[in-house]
Design an enzyme around this catalytic site. Structure first.
Site, PDB file in Angstrom:
ATOM      1  N   HIS A 185      72.957  29.774  15.328  1.00 41.06           N
ATOM      2  CA  HIS A 185      72.581  28.494  14.731  1.00 41.06           C
ATOM      3  C   HIS A 185      71.154  28.474  14.197  1.00 41.06           C
ATOM      4  CE1 HIS A 185      70.775  28.303  18.673  1.00 41.06           C
ATOM      5  NE2 HIS A 185      70.068  27.255  18.312  1.00 41.06           N
ATOM      6  N   HIS A 200      66.153  26.277  11.983  1.00 34.24           N
ATOM      7  CA  HIS A 200      67.146  25.807  12.954  1.00 34.24           C
ATOM      8  C   HIS A 200      68.166  24.945  12.212  1.00 34.24           C
ATOM      9  CE1 HIS A 200      68.872  23.683  16.402  1.00 34.24           C
ATOM     10  NE2 HIS A 200      68.277  24.579  17.204  1.00 34.24           N
TER      11      HIS A 200
END
Length: 277
Positions: A185, A200
């Site tokens: 992620h 992120h």
């Protein structure tokens, strides 16, 4: 903490229970303080921790020489930079700023002017400016608007976020892929200039266990600006109940004077996103 001595009305040298010395700043905390007095920690606005005795003596001399009003001016300058110019300025520059002002004002009072060679040196850039490009295309989201306190508070570093239009994540500069997650992620990146970034994708997307993400590079790879780093299925992320807002954080912000985000409302990947000095 116990006061060792007051350096001025707003500065005191203190010693903690382990015998470590530091210099604390706060409005009025040095007023009528003497050796052995307790210092109210809730009044401390800033602490300077010298690395050794020599540095401690140097700091003390500077703090005692610089008039209180210069500290107030420096505080106003930092506040203006943060609020009016949207520049994230490190507290660490307040000491050199005060010292510079004190020296400049004293030279002015003595009618000392800089000759041309010195003026030329002053005009040259003292710090390197690093431009970081947008790794995604989308709407710019300011730090304070990121719906995650870990990012919005600046605890992880200064930066900005993007609400992406597509799931392609590109290298924001020439550099090295320094970390990749099992859950895919996020990605850690270090530019060739030494600036460390965290990209992120989404908020709380670690909980998706990697399903909507795919890396397109490898850890340790040296990449060029614009190379594809990873992809994300934005629709799948939203269907899983997660937000797709993507923070781009300078994780070693403390190594720099300021991190300033673009004023643009929207960016294309490759557009300037952050200016770091």
């Amino acid at each position: 903490m116990k006061v060792v001595k007051a350096l001025n009305n707003n500065m005191v040298l203190v010693r903690d229970e382990n015998g470590n010395e530091s210099i604390c700043q706060g409005k009025g905390i040095g007023f009528q303080k003497k050796n052995g007095d307790c210092l109210e920690e809730d009044k401390i606005e800033r602490r300077f921790i010298p690395e050794n005795a020599s540095e401690s003596r140097h700091f003390q001399e500077l703090f005692m020489e610089i008039p209180d009003e210069y500290w107030e001016i420096a505080e106003d300058v930092l506040e203006y930079a943060r609020k009016e110019c949207n520049i994230h300025v490190s507290d660490r520059i307040i000491l050199p700023l005060c010292d510079h002002m004190a020296g400049s004002i004293e030279r002015s009072r003595q009618n000392i002017s800089l000759d041309n060679p010195m003026l030329w040196d002053v005009k040259k850039p003292l710090v390197k400016k690093i431009e970081i490009s947008a790794p995604l295309t989308g709407k710019v989201v300011r730090m304070a608007q990121i719906p995650d306190e870990g990012f919005s508070s600046g605890a992880l570093g200064e930066g900005v976020a993007i609400l992406p239009e597509d799931g392609n994540v590109y290298a924001p500069a020439d550099g090295v892929v320094t970390s990749m997650m099992d859950t895919k992620h996020a990605i850690g990146f270090t530019t060739d200039d030494g600036l460390e970034l965290l990209i992120h994708v989404g908020i709380d997307t670690v909980e998706l266990n990697g399903a909507p993400f795919e890396y397109k590079t490898t850890e340790g790879a040296h990449v060029k600006k614009g190379d594809l780093l990873m992809t994300a299925d934005l629709k799948a992320i939203e269907e899983a109940g997660k937000k797709i807002i993507t923070p781009i954080i300078v994780t070693n912000s403390e190594d720099y004077v300021s991190v300033k985000a673009t004023d643009s409302v929207n960016v294309q990947n490759g557009d300037n996103l952050l200016t770091v000095v």
